[in-house]
Design a protein around this motif. Structure first.
Motif, short mmCIF file in Angstrom:
data_model
loop_
_atom_site.label_atom_id
_atom_site.label_comp_id
_atom_site.label_asym_id
_atom_site.label_seq_id
_atom_site.Cartn_x
_atom_site.Cartn_y
_atom_site.Cartn_z
N GLY A 29 9.92 24.07 6.71
CA GLY A 29 10.25 25.35 7.32
C GLY A 29 11.55 25.88 6.78
O GLY A 29 12.29 25.17 6.09
N GLY A 30 11.86 27.11 7.08
CA GLY A 30 13.06 27.75 6.58
C GLY A 30 14.33 27.19 7.20
O GLY A 30 15.40 27.22 6.59
N THR A 31 14.24 26.64 8.41
CA THR A 31 15.43 26.10 9.05
C THR A 31 15.45 24.58 9.07
O THR A 31 16.51 23.99 9.08
N LYS A 32 14.27 23.95 9.07
CA LYS A 32 14.27 22.48 9.05
C LYS A 32 13.11 21.94 8.22
O LYS A 32 12.07 22.57 8.07
N LEU A 33 13.36 20.73 7.70
CA LEU A 33 12.32 19.95 7.02
C LEU A 33 12.03 18.78 7.93
O LEU A 33 12.96 18.12 8.41
N ALA A 34 10.75 18.51 8.21
CA ALA A 34 10.39 17.38 9.07
C ALA A 34 9.36 16.53 8.34
O ALA A 34 8.57 17.01 7.53
N SER A 35 9.40 15.24 8.63
CA SER A 35 8.40 14.33 8.07
C SER A 35 8.10 13.26 9.12
O SER A 35 8.96 12.93 9.93
N GLY A 36 6.87 12.77 9.09
CA GLY A 36 6.50 11.75 10.07
C GLY A 36 5.37 10.89 9.56
O GLY A 36 4.68 11.23 8.59
N ILE A 37 5.20 9.76 10.21
CA ILE A 37 4.05 8.90 9.99
C ILE A 37 3.11 9.14 11.17
O ILE A 37 3.52 9.06 12.33
N VAL A 38 1.85 9.48 10.87
CA VAL A 38 0.89 9.83 11.91
C VAL A 38 -0.29 8.86 11.83
O VAL A 38 -0.84 8.64 10.75
N ASP A 39 -0.65 8.28 12.97
CA ASP A 39 -1.79 7.34 12.96
C ASP A 39 -3.11 8.11 13.11
O ASP A 39 -3.12 9.31 13.34
N ARG A 40 -4.21 7.38 12.99
CA ARG A 40 -5.51 8.07 12.92
C ARG A 40 -5.90 8.72 14.24
O ARG A 40 -6.82 9.54 14.28
N GLU A 41 -5.20 8.38 15.33
CA GLU A 41 -5.45 9.06 16.61
C GLU A 41 -4.65 10.35 16.72
O GLU A 41 -4.80 11.10 17.68
N GLY A 42 -3.78 10.60 15.75
CA GLY A 42 -2.95 11.81 15.80
C GLY A 42 -1.61 11.59 16.47
O GLY A 42 -0.90 12.56 16.76
N ASN A 43 -1.24 10.33 16.70
CA ASN A 43 0.08 10.05 17.28
C ASN A 43 1.14 10.03 16.18
O ASN A 43 0.92 9.43 15.13
N VAL A 44 2.25 10.69 16.45
CA VAL A 44 3.37 10.64 15.51
C VAL A 44 4.12 9.35 15.79
O VAL A 44 4.80 9.21 16.80
N VAL A 45 3.94 8.37 14.90
CA VAL A 45 4.49 7.02 15.11
C VAL A 45 6.00 7.05 14.96
O VAL A 45 6.73 6.44 15.74
N ARG A 46 6.48 7.73 13.96
CA ARG A 46 7.92 7.95 13.82
C ARG A 46 8.12 9.22 13.00
O ARG A 46 7.24 9.62 12.23
#
Ligand SMILES: [Zn+2]
Length: 324
Positions: free
Chosen positions: A20-37
């Protein structure tokens, strides 16, 4: 070569990136759609390579050497899709920046990339407020107005990946000029910058949409009218799209919708006035359920549920399309 050796795995864990223009985000997502971290950093204002270096640093930190089955990316438009050459309006350093190709080279796995508003629509359909609604529009009302369209349970891309551009539905043919070159588009009335611009033209002296909302709640008539106009425009635009596409649900998120209390009555009234066909009686307009994680979850869904949400070509490296 084992899967682990080339950095891929078959556990269904994917890397997600939200640019995004104000922030960059990254995450690990499991197959259920949970953002693990996940983690995020402010988007640097420097040149394109500075933005890229910051993104790579973030992605590597979040991945932490873990094998991933693929990578999904949401990014502001415009972009060439599915090639993933991006020119986000609010990241001036990236013009035709080959984001997908760069990430493929860096990560060594398949990368799937789409518009950030499309990612919100996908996320809300897959795991959020529109779950179970197979004909739905997801919208983001923010510095612009974007959207993604799900019909028959599948993301609709259109000829060039640009289907769902609800911000350019005309809600007032004699209305204000739009950044697209047209006139009276929904975005030209209801986006945050256009809301505040209209208020200033009518005597309000603040600067941000947050200030405008505060003044509206404090009783400022011009500020209240600015939000009423935006709500009305949203209701008119949603009624039109819902009739064309036979939608049962519309999910509306984005910063401007933080002022839902100021918009809602005008939106609902316009919807009642314009969505008159019998089949639209069941149409509901709701807030997103996934909040700040929607961008990451939607990006991940392009890999984890690619049968419904990804019709772009592969990037030359094989990765299983996982369908939980
Ligand atoms: Zn327009």
């Amino acid at each position: 070569m084992s899967d682990a050796a080339d950095g891929k795995d078959d556990s269904g864990t994917v890397l997600a990136v939200d640019v995004g223009g104000t922030k960059l985000a990254s995450g690990i997502v499991d197959r259920e759609g949970n953002v693990v971290r996940c983690d995020r950093v402010p988007t640097p204002s420097g040149d394109g390579e500075a933005v890229w270096e910051t993104l790579v640093e973030l992605v590597d930190r979040v991945r932490d050497g873990a094998p991933v089955a693929g990578c999904g990316v949401g990014c502001g438009g415009p972009m060439r899709w599915p090639a993933g050459e991006v020119s986000p309006l609010n990241i001036p350093g990236w013009r035709d920046f080959p984001l997908r190709e760069r990430l493929v080279a860096h990560l060594g796995c398949e990368v799937r990339l789409h518009n950030d508003a499309v990612c919100l629509a996908v996320a809300e359909h897959w795991r959020g407020a529109a779950r179970g609604h197979d004909n739905t529009l997801g919208m983001v009302v923010s510095t612009g107005v974007g959207g993604g369209l799900i019909l028959g349970g599948r993301l609709i891309d259109g000829a060039t990946g640009n289907a769902g551009h609800v911000g350019h539905v005309v809600v007032d043919p004699d209305g204000p000029a739009c950044s697209c070159g047209g006139r009276g588009c929904l975005e030209a009335v209801a986006s945050g910058p256009r809301l505040t611009a209209w208020a200033r033209q009518h005597g309000w002296t603040g600067t941000t949409a947050v200030d405008l909302a505060g003044d509206a709640r404090a009783g400022d008539a011009t500020a209240q009218e600015a939000f009423r106009r935006a709500g009305h425009a949203l209701g008119v635009g949603i009624a039109s799209v819902a009739a064309v596409c036979d939608l049962s649900m519309v999910v509306v998120g984005g910063g401007v919708m933080g002022s839902d209390d100021l918009l809602r009555d005008a939106l609902v009234n316009a919807l009642r006035a314009h969505a008159r066909l019998d089949f639209l009686a069941r149409l509901t307009v709701v807030a997103p359920a996934l909040g700040e994680f929607s961008g990451l979850v939607g990006a991940a869904a392009m890999v984890l549920a690619g049968d419904r949400y990804w019709s772009g070509q592969g990037a030359g490296t094989a990765a299983a399309t996982l369908t939980p």
